[in-house]
Design a protein around this motif. Structure first.
Motif, PDB file in Angstrom:
ATOM      1  N   UNK A 149       0.825  -1.210   0.000  1.00  0.00           N
ATOM      2  CA  UNK A 149       0.000   0.000   0.000  1.00  0.00           C
ATOM      3  C   UNK A 149       0.859   1.259   0.000  1.00  0.00           C
ATOM      4  N   UNK A 150       1.970   1.221   0.714  1.00  0.00           N
ATOM      5  CA  UNK A 150       2.817   2.404   0.833  1.00  0.00           C
ATOM      6  C   UNK A 150       3.899   2.528  -0.221  1.00  0.00           C
ATOM      7  N   UNK A 151       3.833   1.723  -1.265  1.00  0.00           N
ATOM      8  CA  UNK A 151       4.870   1.747  -2.306  1.00  0.00           C
ATOM      9  C   UNK A 151       4.792   3.015  -3.145  1.00  0.00           C
ATOM     10  N   UNK A 152       5.934   3.435  -3.646  1.00  0.00           N
ATOM     11  CA  UNK A 152       6.004   4.489  -4.663  1.00  0.00           C
ATOM     12  C   UNK A 152       5.549   3.844  -5.968  1.00  0.00           C
ATOM     13  N   UNK A 153       4.292   4.078  -6.355  1.00  0.00           N
ATOM     14  CA  UNK A 153       3.693   3.304  -7.438  1.00  0.00           C
ATOM     15  C   UNK A 153       4.409   3.463  -8.780  1.00  0.00           C
ATOM     16  N   UNK A 154       4.734   4.679  -9.213  1.00  0.00           N
ATOM     17  CA  UNK A 154       5.440   4.790 -10.497  1.00  0.00           C
ATOM     18  C   UNK A 154       6.742   3.996 -10.523  1.00  0.00           C
ATOM     19  N   UNK A 155       7.493   4.039  -9.429  1.00  0.00           N
ATOM     20  CA  UNK A 155       8.752   3.303  -9.366  1.00  0.00           C
ATOM     21  C   UNK A 155       8.497   1.798  -9.291  1.00  0.00           C
ATOM     22  N   UNK A 156       7.570   1.412  -8.419  1.00  0.00           N
ATOM     23  CA  UNK A 156       7.307  -0.013  -8.215  1.00  0.00           C
ATOM     24  C   UNK A 156       6.724  -0.662  -9.459  1.00  0.00           C
ATOM     25  N   UNK A 157       5.718  -0.023 -10.047  1.00  0.00           N
ATOM     26  CA  UNK A 157       5.044  -0.610 -11.211  1.00  0.00           C
ATOM     27  C   UNK A 157       5.911  -0.477 -12.460  1.00  0.00           C
ATOM     28  N   UNK A 158       6.419   0.725 -12.695  1.00  0.00           N
ATOM     29  CA  UNK A 158       7.229   0.949 -13.892  1.00  0.00           C
ATOM     30  C   UNK A 158       8.470   0.085 -13.915  1.00  0.00           C
ATOM     31  N   UNK A 162      -6.530   1.028 -10.521  1.00  0.00           N
ATOM     32  CA  UNK A 162      -6.694   1.839 -11.727  1.00  0.00           C
ATOM     33  C   UNK A 162      -5.447   2.668 -12.003  1.00  0.00           C
ATOM     34  N   UNK A 163      -4.877   3.232 -10.951  1.00  0.00           N
ATOM     35  CA  UNK A 163      -3.635   3.987 -11.095  1.00  0.00           C
ATOM     36  C   UNK A 163      -2.507   3.065 -11.568  1.00  0.00           C
ATOM     37  N   UNK A 164      -2.454   1.868 -10.997  1.00  0.00           N
ATOM     38  CA  UNK A 164      -1.410   0.913 -11.370  1.00  0.00           C
ATOM     39  C   UNK A 164      -1.544   0.476 -12.817  1.00  0.00           C
ATOM     40  N   UNK A 165      -2.776   0.272 -13.275  1.00  0.00           N
ATOM     41  CA  UNK A 165      -2.991  -0.109 -14.673  1.00  0.00           C
ATOM     42  C   UNK A 165      -2.419   0.944 -15.617  1.00  0.00           C
ATOM     43  N   UNK A 166      -2.694   2.205 -15.319  1.00  0.00           N
ATOM     44  CA  UNK A 166      -2.233   3.290 -16.192  1.00  0.00           C
ATOM     45  C   UNK A 166      -0.708   3.340 -16.253  1.00  0.00           C
ATOM     46  N   UNK A 167      -0.066   3.141 -15.100  1.00  0.00           N
ATOM     47  CA  UNK A 167       1.401   3.157 -15.064  1.00  0.00           C
ATOM     48  C   UNK A 167       1.960   1.967 -15.832  1.00  0.00           C
ATOM     49  N   UNK A 168       1.361   0.796 -15.620  1.00  0.00           N
ATOM     50  CA  UNK A 168       1.833  -0.411 -16.301  1.00  0.00           C
ATOM     51  C   UNK A 168       1.658  -0.291 -17.807  1.00  0.00           C
ATOM     52  N   UNK A 169       0.526   0.270 -18.221  1.00  0.00           N
ATOM     53  CA  UNK A 169       0.263   0.447 -19.648  1.00  0.00           C
ATOM     54  C   UNK A 169       1.329   1.333 -20.287  1.00  0.00           C
ATOM     55  N   UNK A 170       1.608   2.455 -19.651  1.00  0.00           N
ATOM     56  CA  UNK A 170       2.606   3.382 -20.194  1.00  0.00           C
ATOM     57  C   UNK A 170       3.990   2.743 -20.232  1.00  0.00           C
ATOM     58  N   UNK A 171       4.328   2.007 -19.180  1.00  0.00           N
ATOM     59  CA  UNK A 171       5.650   1.375 -19.120  1.00  0.00           C
ATOM     60  C   UNK A 171       5.797   0.306 -20.192  1.00  0.00           C
ATOM     61  N   UNK A 172       4.748  -0.497 -20.391  1.00  0.00           N
ATOM     62  CA  UNK A 172       4.814  -1.554 -21.407  1.00  0.00           C
ATOM     63  C   UNK A 172       4.873  -0.965 -22.802  1.00  0.00           C
ATOM     64  N   UNK A 173       4.136   0.118 -23.028  1.00  0.00           N
ATOM     65  CA  UNK A 173       4.120   0.727 -24.362  1.00  0.00           C
ATOM     66  C   UNK A 173       5.403   1.493 -24.666  1.00  0.00           C
ATOM     67  N   UNK A 209      10.228 -20.296  -7.107  1.00  0.00           N
ATOM     68  CA  UNK A 209      11.598 -19.915  -7.446  1.00  0.00           C
ATOM     69  C   UNK A 209      11.965 -18.551  -6.873  1.00  0.00           C
ATOM     70  N   UNK A 210      11.096 -17.569  -7.092  1.00  0.00           N
ATOM     71  CA  UNK A 210      11.428 -16.205  -6.683  1.00  0.00           C
ATOM     72  C   UNK A 210      10.170 -15.478  -6.230  1.00  0.00           C
ATOM     73  N   UNK A 211      10.371 -14.352  -5.576  1.00  0.00           N
ATOM     74  CA  UNK A 211       9.291 -13.470  -5.179  1.00  0.00           C
ATOM     75  C   UNK A 211       9.818 -12.047  -5.103  1.00  0.00           C
ATOM     76  N   UNK A 212       8.913 -11.101  -5.158  1.00  0.00           N
ATOM     77  CA  UNK A 212       9.286  -9.682  -5.164  1.00  0.00           C
ATOM     78  C   UNK A 212       8.354  -8.924  -4.235  1.00  0.00           C
ATOM     79  N   UNK A 213       8.920  -7.934  -3.541  1.00  0.00           N
ATOM     80  CA  UNK A 213       8.112  -7.066  -2.678  1.00  0.00           C
ATOM     81  C   UNK A 213       8.537  -5.632  -2.936  1.00  0.00           C
ATOM     82  N   UNK A 214       7.544  -4.756  -3.107  1.00  0.00           N
ATOM     83  CA  UNK A 214       7.809  -3.337  -3.365  1.00  0.00           C
ATOM     84  C   UNK A 214       7.130  -2.513  -2.278  1.00  0.00           C
TER      85      UNK A 214
END
Length: 479
Positions: free
Chosen positions: A257-266, A294-305, A407-412
């Motif tokens: 919840x407290x993650x920096x979303x642009x950094x974490x998602x991007x 919804x915010x995360x989707x927008x960041x992920x979309x921009x990063x993938x594109x 095998x692996x896991x990630x936490x942001x």
């Protein structure tokens, strides 16, 4: 067109025992043959295993200093061929030139440098009371390696095997074999004693099975799919040899919840897409607080594109996936995600616009994924990321662990909370806040992601047997 129809056995380049059965190696960017190799047979493995068995008698008794010197010679010869290795990896499996230079080839030399550093102070002997506990090389090692990080997986097996005094037979992936052939030339130039390192090209059902089942092979270290790993274990069972496996993954990536979303998602999207998503530890399942989805989707979309798909010899972010079979599998799973009701945020079926050939896949993001969907459970092994919403952290952890893999896991997110979550993820390596790789950190999986560990000092363990000499102190006193 590259051609090499020989195998490296007992210090020499030799012809296949049963004649040349040629195999085209396909450049995935062009769909055209970039070279040809010969497929080996059980008779070639037998010759290589016998050479390794003969060499073990003397090589296992070499001194620490001699093996450190040999590792240094290998690393020095590797540096001379560094650009050759990077270039051929781009050509045979499609890694962009920048990735091949900065990561793919770099990983190979790093494992040898790490092994040298560890070997200098590694404790092979320990006295406990009157007993000596000593670690000795296990014997002849069968090494079966994949195509996705080819030289990395060769080096992270060969380096510790050499360091502790083992001999070996390598079967590299027939999909991307030429980097391994260059590696054999490096080993020869470095003066590796005859029979210590042997290479036989071939496929899994023939050469892989022959290595796994051979009575003179004392252990098998395998990296690849869980399906293939099961076959390796079955083939090895009658000879009761040690089997060490690094297999598939479907790694959870929990965004707090407290993650920096642009950094974490991007950053996570970039990490997911690297190497065209063909990494067993890729952060393929992203768990996001429902309120921030919804915010995360927008960041992920921009990063993938922003990911540029294209010619791997140019400036593309990612190149093609490795083969037609891999391309078709990924396309099928993308379609499955759509059919099962996931929201396609970006990407989707087919090649990127304007690409008529090459196994290029659109960077794809799915959202509104539930943990029972196929794309949340099967390893896609392509540039496809799934986003799952969670209502509580306990739910995210529970669903993150609800997989046959580990095998692996990630936490942001905030460090203290991230550490607590990391302890609850059932996987062999957890990455907090996109930390850089650590070559001393053990790498390997829980559950169906395998057993044993590679990298660092833990990477020595599987190549060693443990012997207890009871009465060691009394024996010394008697002398």
């Amino acid at each position: 067109m590259r051609e090499n129809f020989k195998f490296y056995i007992d210090g020499e380049w030799v012809d296949p025992a049963e004649g040349v059965r040629p195999l085209d190696v396909i450049n995935p960017a062009t769909e055209e043959a970039m070279g040809r190799i010969a497929l080996g047979a059980a008779a070639d493995v037998d010759r290589a295993a016998k050479a390794a068995h003969r060499a073990f008698a003397s090589f296992s008794r070499t001194s620490r200093a001699e093996r450190i010197e040999l590792l240094g010679a290998i690393a020095a010869e590797y540096q001379k061929r560094y650009q050759d290795i990077a270039a051929v990896i781009t050509e045979e499996m499609g890694a962009p030139s920048w990735l091949a230079m900065q990561a793919q080839a770099a990983m190979g030399v790093a494992h040898f440098q790490t092994a040298m550093a560890i070997l200098k102070d590694y404790e092979f002997d320990e006295e406990r009371g009157t007993t000596l506990i000593t670690k000795e090389p296990i014997g002849v090692c069968g090494l079966i390696t994949p195509w996705n990080w080819p030289i990395n997986q060769i080096a992270c097996k060969v380096a510790p095997a050499i360091a502790v005094g083992c001999t070996m037979v390598l079967k590299p992936s027939e999909v991307a074999p030429f980097n391994a052939l260059i590696f054999a030339e490096i080993m020869h130039a470095a003066g590796v004693p005859k029979g210590v390192f042997n290479l036989v090209n071939g496929d899994g059902p023939t050469v892989g099975a022959a290595i796994s089942s051979h009575p003179l092979v004392d252990m098998v270290s395998f990296t690849g799919s869980t399906r293939a790993g099961i076959e390796v274990a079955k083939n090895a069972a009658p000879t009761v040899k040690r089997v060490c496996q690094e297999l598939g993954g479907k790694s959870p990536n929990i965004v707090l919840e407290g993650a920096d979303l642009p950094k974490a998602i991007g950053g996570s999207v970039q990490q997911m897409m690297m190497n065209s998503g063909q990494s067993c530890n890729a952060p393929s399942r992203m768990f996001v607080p429902r309120a921030r989805m919804e915010e995360a989707k927008a960041i992920a979309k921009a990063a993938a594109e922003a990911v540029v798909v294209g010619d791997p010899t140019g400036n593309a972010t990612i190149g093609p996936v490795v083969s037609e079979a891999q391309f078709n599998k990924i396309q099928g799973l993308i379609k499955k995600g759509i059919d099962e009701g996931a929201t396609l945020v970006t990407g989707g079926p087919g090649r990127p616009d304007g690409m008529e050939k090459g196994y290029f896949v659109k960077p794809t993001i799915f959202a509104d994924v539930t943990n029972d969907m196929t794309i949340a459970r099967e390893e896609i092994f392509g540039p496809v990321m799934t986003m799952l919403a969670y209502d509580s952290l306990d739910q995210a952890i529970e669903q993150g662990n609800d997989t046959e893999y580990g095998l692996a896991g990630y936490v942001q997110g905030p460090e203290e909370e991230a550490r607590k979550v990391a302890r609850k993820i059932r996987a062999g390596q957890i990455n907090i806040n996109q930390a850089a790789p650590d070559f001393m950190a053990p790498f390997g999986g829980y559950k169906q992601s395998g057993n044993g560990r590679e990298w660092g000092d833990h990477g020595f363990t599987d190549f060693l047997e443990v012997k207890a000499v009871v009465g060691w102190k009394q024996a010394e006193a008697a002398e």
